[in-house]
Design a protein around this motif. Structure first.
Motif, PDB file in Angstrom:
ATOM      1  N   ILE A  34       0.859  -1.204   0.000  1.00 43.33           N
ATOM      2  CA  ILE A  34       0.000   0.000   0.000  1.00 43.33           C
ATOM      3  C   ILE A  34       0.894   1.252   0.000  1.00 43.33           C
ATOM      4  CG2 ILE A  34      -1.736   1.317   1.303  1.00 43.33           C
ATOM      5  CD1 ILE A  34      -2.918  -1.238   0.113  1.00 43.33           C
ATOM      6  N   SER A  36       3.752   1.446  -1.312  1.00 43.45           N
ATOM      7  CA  SER A  36       4.275   1.535  -2.672  1.00 43.45           C
ATOM      8  C   SER A  36       3.224   2.154  -3.608  1.00 43.45           C
ATOM      9  CB  SER A  36       4.698   0.125  -3.105  1.00 43.45           C
ATOM     10  OG  SER A  36       4.639  -0.031  -4.476  1.00 43.45           O
ATOM     11  N   ILE A  37       1.954   1.775  -3.428  1.00 48.39           N
ATOM     12  CA  ILE A  37       0.881   2.381  -4.245  1.00 48.39           C
ATOM     13  C   ILE A  37       0.788   3.875  -3.947  1.00 48.39           C
ATOM     14  CG2 ILE A  37      -1.615   2.410  -4.711  1.00 48.39           C
ATOM     15  CD1 ILE A  37      -1.654  -0.596  -4.057  1.00 48.39           C
ATOM     16  N   GLU A  38       0.943   4.236  -2.668  1.00 50.95           N
ATOM     17  CA  GLU A  38       0.892   5.669  -2.319  1.00 50.95           C
ATOM     18  C   GLU A  38       1.997   6.436  -3.043  1.00 50.95           C
ATOM     19  OE1 GLU A  38       0.900   5.703   1.956  1.00 50.95           O
ATOM     20  OE2 GLU A  38      -1.249   5.274   2.067  1.00 50.95           O
ATOM     21  N   MET A  40       3.328   5.532  -5.907  1.00 54.49           N
ATOM     22  CA  MET A  40       2.939   5.573  -7.336  1.00 54.49           C
ATOM     23  C   MET A  40       1.923   6.682  -7.566  1.00 54.49           C
ATOM     24  SD  MET A  40       2.333   1.643  -8.570  1.00 54.49           S
ATOM     25  CE  MET A  40       2.695   0.393  -7.388  1.00 54.49           C
TER      26      MET A  40
ATOM     27  N   VAL B  35      -0.363  -2.642  -7.958  1.00 54.36           N
ATOM     28  CA  VAL B  35      -0.448  -1.763  -9.136  1.00 54.36           C
ATOM     29  C   VAL B  35      -1.106  -0.465  -8.693  1.00 54.36           C
ATOM     30  CG1 VAL B  35      -0.593  -3.622 -10.857  1.00 54.36           C
ATOM     31  CG2 VAL B  35      -2.689  -2.690  -9.879  1.00 54.36           C
ATOM     32  N   ASN B  36      -0.852   0.574  -9.458  1.00 51.76           N
ATOM     33  CA  ASN B  36      -1.353   1.891  -9.069  1.00 51.76           C
ATOM     34  C   ASN B  36      -2.882   1.923  -9.069  1.00 51.76           C
ATOM     35  OD1 ASN B  36      -1.340   4.545  -8.330  1.00 51.76           O
ATOM     36  ND2 ASN B  36      -0.703   5.335 -10.323  1.00 51.76           N
ATOM     37  N   TRP B  81      -6.392   8.968   1.010  1.00 42.67           N
ATOM     38  CA  TRP B  81      -7.144   7.939   0.282  1.00 42.67           C
ATOM     39  C   TRP B  81      -8.613   8.259   0.078  1.00 42.67           C
ATOM     40  CZ3 TRP B  81      -5.306   4.266  -2.640  1.00 42.67           C
ATOM     41  CH2 TRP B  81      -3.994   3.849  -2.435  1.00 42.67           C
ATOM     42  N   TYR B 105      -4.540  -5.235   8.504  1.00 38.58           N
ATOM     43  CA  TYR B 105      -3.670  -4.206   7.914  1.00 38.58           C
ATOM     44  C   TYR B 105      -2.951  -3.579   9.107  1.00 38.58           C
ATOM     45  CZ  TYR B 105      -2.064  -0.118   5.396  1.00 38.58           C
ATOM     46  OH  TYR B 105      -1.268   0.861   4.844  1.00 38.58           O
TER      47      TYR B 105
END
Lengths: 56, 173
Positions: A34, A36-38, A40, B35-36, B81, B105
């Motif tokens: 997550i 890493s997604i942030e 990106m 993935v993004n 988010w 998480y």
């Protein structure tokens, strides 16, 4: 840049590096993924802002 | 992300929704390479309000605002988010929420779709990135192909599998 390496050796190096990257990417915890997604998302936001400036 | 998950858990604890599960790229990233993505897809079960058969998201949005969320178009943002609230609107998604996996998480408990439901919903949604997601699950061996084939038959998704490049390479799995 000239090296003594053959094309096959270069290809092997790239494939090994890529396999290493994929193995690292898959061994991350969910929180790390997550994060890493942030990163990106931030990078694509910056890229989009750059494109807007160029096209303006 | 933690704020968003805490808010969703709070919706469930206070009875605003019956249950929820995370889907889409965020759930997929639990199983496969990240993935993004721009948002968190939260699929929710909810009952219609008193005296109506219509489902309304107003109560959810109001509760999320009270929990610190900021409404931006169809999203409610927590920190970095944006969360999109999606009612479980069809049998496939209802089953996905019911059968979601309980995961952690960090120190926060949450629920995410299983790999098989993520793939079946991706096939049903049918955008290029959805087929790529199914191919990634197969390539990274993170989906039970027997279970997925069963769902594909059950929900009439056979035609869609033609768009998944590595689908037929896995006939024996």
């Amino acid at each position: 840049m000239k090296t003594d390496k053959t094309n096959q050796e270069r290809l092997d190096f790239v494939l090994k590096a890529k396999a290493g990257y994929r193995s690292d990417a898959r061994s991350m915890s969910w929180e790390e993924k997550i994060a890493s997604i942030e990163r990106m998302r931030k990078a694509s936001k910056i890229a989009r802002a750059g494109n807007v400036r160029k096209s303006a | 992300m933690k704020e968003a998950l805490n808010a969703l858990n709070s919706l469930k604890q206070t009875g605003v929704i019956e249950d929820y599960a995370i889907g889409g790229a965020i759930a997929a990233s639990f199983y496969i390479e990240a993935v993004n993505t721009e948002d968190v897809d939260a699929f929710v079960f909810m009952s219609p309000g008193e005296g109506t058969l219509l489902l309304s998201l107003t109560s959810i949005y109001d509760a999320l605002k009270q929990l610190g969320g900021i409404v931006e178009e169809e999203y409610v943002r927590f920190g970095e988010w944006p969360v999109q609230i999606l009612p479980a609107y069809e049998p496939l998604v209802e089953e996905a929420v019911k059968n979601a996996a309980s995961v952690m998480y960090g120190d926060i408990a949450t629920r995410i779709f299983t790999p098989e439901f993520l793939c079946a919903i991706a096939l049903d949604t049918g955008r290029l990135k959805d087929y790529y997601r199914v191919a990634s699950f197969i390539e990274q061996q993170q989906v039970n192909m027997g279970k997925l084939r069963e769902m594909v038959r059950q929900y009439g998704l056979e035609e869609r599998t033609k768009n998944v490049l590595n689908w037929s390479r896995n006939e024996d799995r």
